[in-house]
Every structure is written in C-alpha cells, then in structure tokens.
Design a protein around this motif. Structure first.
Motif: not given
Length: 139
Positions: A62, A65, A67, A71, A92, A110, A122, A126
């Motif tokens: 995470r 990448n 996240l 996130f 992102i 995820y 997404l 997000w």
C-alpha cells in the motif's frame, strides 16, 4: 504542437522502487504496521513478500502503490519513491499503471474481480469521477 506527449508504452513507466526508513501506524492502531523499512527494488526485478499474517506485507504494498498515505490514513514517516515519483506528492491516479500486486486470492484483497467493479469502487471510495478514471486508464 511542439510539445512532446508522454509515451504510452511500458518503457515510459520503468523505474526503481525505493523505500527509506518507512514507518506507518494506521489511525486507531496501537502498534505500527511498518517500522523502519528500507528496501530498494531495481528496475526489472520481481520480488516476493512473504511472512506471517499481520507482519506488514499488504501495508508495504500500500505504501509502494500510494494507497498509504493517500487513502489509508495514519502516521507515516520515511520516504517512498515508486518509479521516481514521491508517493506523498504524486496524484494517486498516476501510480496504478506503474505497480501491481498479485495475491493468493485477489478477490479477498483490495482489488475487485473485474474492471467495472474496480472503477465503481474507486469512484465511490476515493470520490473520483468515473469519467476521469476512464480517461486516465484509456478504457
């Protein structure tokens, strides 16, 4: 017209994954998920993260990448660059084409089982606009 357009092939996304002193504690957690992780994965390398449940494998992916910290929120320390981009400052949506994770059973992680569900998830999670995601992923 004289501006160069970014390449659309995989060579445009080549690069190294570099983690320096990465630590992360999720909000409301009493213990850090990651402590002082330093790792460099050169361009072209394929690695396997393995270990006991709860040791930080998924948390580390995470971070790589983007996240974490974009996130998943908590206390983040260290410096993470993925393909030359700082995960704390890059939008992102720039990272997904550069990095992938393969799990034993991807349906339980995820990711969703198909592109439509992934984009819908997404969009909701997000708060991205679905049209923007489709444009970015060139679907």
């Amino acid at each position: 017209m004289g501006d160069k357009q970014p390449q659309s092939n995989a060579t445009a996304f080549a690069g190294t994954i570099a983690s320096r002193d990465i630590s992360f504690t999720y909000d409301h957690a009493t213990e850090p998920a990651l402590r002082d992780v330093t790792l460099t994965i050169p361009e072209g390398e394929c690695i396997v993260l393995c270990g006991a449940s709860g040791c930080g494998k998924t948390s580390y992916t995470r971070v790589v990448n983007g996240l974490i910290p974009s996130f998943f929120h908590g206390v983040f320390a260290g410096r993470q660059t993925t393909c030359g981009m700082d995960v704390e400052t890059v939008p992102i949506d720039r990272l997904p084409p550069l990095f992938g994770s393969v799990f034993q059973n991807p349906k339980t992680r995820y990711f969703n089982a198909n592109v439509t569900d992934e984009l819908a998830s997404l969009s909701k999670t997000w708060d991205f606009q679905l049209k923007r995601l489709i444009a970015v992923s060139r679907l």
